[in-house]
Design an enzyme around this catalytic site. Sequence first.
Site, PDB file in Angstrom:
ATOM      1  N   ASP A  12       0.803  -1.222   0.023  1.00 33.41           N
ATOM      2  CA  ASP A  12       0.075   0.003  -0.095  1.00 33.41           C
ATOM      3  C   ASP A  12       0.799   1.272  -0.014  1.00 33.41           C
ATOM      4  O   ASP A  12       0.373   2.337   0.384  1.00 33.41           O
ATOM      5  CB  ASP A  12      -0.997  -0.283   1.180  1.00 33.41           C
ATOM      6  CG  ASP A  12      -1.851  -1.252   1.223  1.00 33.41           C
ATOM      7  OD1 ASP A  12      -2.549  -1.500   0.259  1.00 33.41           O
ATOM      8  OD2 ASP A  12      -1.863  -1.852   2.383  1.00 33.41           O
ATOM      9  N   HIS A  40      -3.584  -1.812  -6.688  1.00 30.75           N
ATOM     10  CA  HIS A  40      -2.969  -0.538  -7.100  1.00 30.75           C
ATOM     11  C   HIS A  40      -3.922   0.387  -7.463  1.00 30.75           C
ATOM     12  O   HIS A  40      -4.853   0.319  -8.318  1.00 30.75           O
ATOM     13  CB  HIS A  40      -1.945  -0.564  -8.043  1.00 30.75           C
ATOM     14  CG  HIS A  40      -0.683  -1.780  -7.650  1.00 30.75           C
ATOM     15  ND1 HIS A  40      -0.068  -2.213  -8.727  1.00 30.75           N
ATOM     16  CD2 HIS A  40      -0.591  -2.240  -6.520  1.00 30.75           C
ATOM     17  CE1 HIS A  40       0.932  -3.155  -7.737  1.00 30.75           C
ATOM     18  NE2 HIS A  40       0.510  -3.138  -6.476  1.00 30.75           N
ATOM     19  N   LYS A 139       0.476 -25.216  -5.761  1.00 29.77           N
ATOM     20  CA  LYS A 139       1.439 -25.292  -6.611  1.00 29.77           C
ATOM     21  C   LYS A 139       2.860 -25.817  -6.088  1.00 29.77           C
ATOM     22  O   LYS A 139       3.397 -26.578  -6.940  1.00 29.77           O
ATOM     23  CB  LYS A 139       1.826 -23.752  -6.789  1.00 29.77           C
ATOM     24  CG  LYS A 139       3.021 -23.375  -7.850  1.00 29.77           C
ATOM     25  CD  LYS A 139       3.558 -22.054  -8.143  1.00 29.77           C
ATOM     26  CE  LYS A 139       4.744 -21.755  -8.751  1.00 29.77           C
ATOM     27  NZ  LYS A 139       4.863 -20.331  -9.075  1.00 29.77           N
ATOM     28  N   ARG A 301      -6.269   0.409   7.440  1.00 32.16           N
ATOM     29  CA  ARG A 301      -4.896   0.172   7.530  1.00 32.16           C
ATOM     30  C   ARG A 301      -4.408   0.640   9.111  1.00 32.16           C
ATOM     31  O   ARG A 301      -4.680   1.713   9.526  1.00 32.16           O
ATOM     32  CB  ARG A 301      -4.090   0.758   6.552  1.00 32.16           C
ATOM     33  CG  ARG A 301      -4.480   0.313   5.052  1.00 32.16           C
ATOM     34  CD  ARG A 301      -3.697   0.840   4.010  1.00 32.16           C
ATOM     35  NE  ARG A 301      -4.201   0.575   2.667  1.00 32.16           N
ATOM     36  CZ  ARG A 301      -4.108   1.241   1.510  1.00 32.16           C
ATOM     37  NH1 ARG A 301      -3.879   2.510   1.811  1.00 32.16           N
ATOM     38  NH2 ARG A 301      -4.466   0.882   0.519  1.00 32.16           N
TER      39      ARG A 301
END
Length: 420
Positions: A12, A40, A139, A301
């Site tokens: 961020d 973004h 994965k 945040r």
Amino acid sequence: MATIVLGAQWGDEGKGKIVDILSESAQLCCRAQGGHNAGHTIVKNGITFDVHILPSGVLTDGCVNLIGTGCVIYVPGFFKEIETLEKHGINTHDRILLSDRCHVDLDLHTKVDGLREVELGKGLIGTTGKGIGPTYSTKATRSGIRIADVFHKESFDDKVRQLAHGFQKRWGDLLKYDPEEELKRFDEYRERLQPFVVDQVPLVESAVKGNVRMLVEGANALMLDIDNGTYPFVTSSNTGLGGVFTGLHLNPRKIKETIGIVKAYTTRVGSGPFPSEQLNEFGEKLQSVGKEFGVTTGRKRRCGWLDLVVVKFSHSINWYDSINLTKLDILDDFDEVKVATKYSHNGQALPSFPADLAVLDNVEVEYKTLPGWKSSTVGLTKYEQLPENARKYIEYIEEFIGVRVKYIGTGPGRESMIVR
């Protein structure tokens, strides 16, 4: 030659803006790792765009955008972002490419992500809930599904069913998932997806040999790196310089510049250590003035003073050539600003950012207090226009880290940028 843009804190930091500006001179803009857990924000022509998996260069006419092998792809989200851009008149035709080696983030992974967080209880990681961790996990255990697999319906369907069966054995009735529903959706996606998919290896090799101007956009940030971040409170990929080379197959000798993106203060979303966090009126003011809400999650945040221990540690791993200091204007109305300069534990100074969470939870943080500038820097475009104390703040950062602050953000718009 490639320019690489990397987050130097916990994400961020405002990477999208500098990528949007630099993409004007780039021919190929790339993502190397992560998925739609990244977010973004770019303001262009007065319109705010949030991109998650697409490279920010998609907003620049003529710039081709590659989602590299190290990324994981949530296919519905991929199409949704393209549709949103096209509704705003952004032409994406023949400008978005997707590596056939990317792993597919299924709805199955998203559901498992949620179950894992619930199971952790108070010790939850605070993930974005987008299925990124489970996708990278499959994965690593070689049970994952790649984009190339999507185009072989029979074997693709078998792999999804087998993967679902394994998770159902683990979670039982808690996992509410029908693989047949997701397989039906992929029957619709398959033909739509085909035109975007490429073999990345010859593409990047050709670009490097042809001296194509490349721009690499890092996702997340160094302190969320699976190896070097505040593990386990991290993402599931290599977010630093190393991840660029494994995720894009770049020639490391063809790097023009590596730019570290540093917010003028520090923020973090989710759980995990945050030594310079301010659980007081200063943190609240930073959160309010800075409009600090996660682009992907919408969560508030956590906020604190700029932590130069973190930034210096980040530089030791990513070897920045320059720094883009973002959101300087958010500090305009503070009487004084602080920066964290040293950690100590049990009276002993620590040489760097520690790996041990037990140590991190109990560090004493030493701060340097600098005078505020109490005047607006919003929209300034020349370094000489900045108040004297704002320049002193920047120069203190440069001296401490040993890297030049080349770019300085003075507002949300792409025009609000000082280049030194």
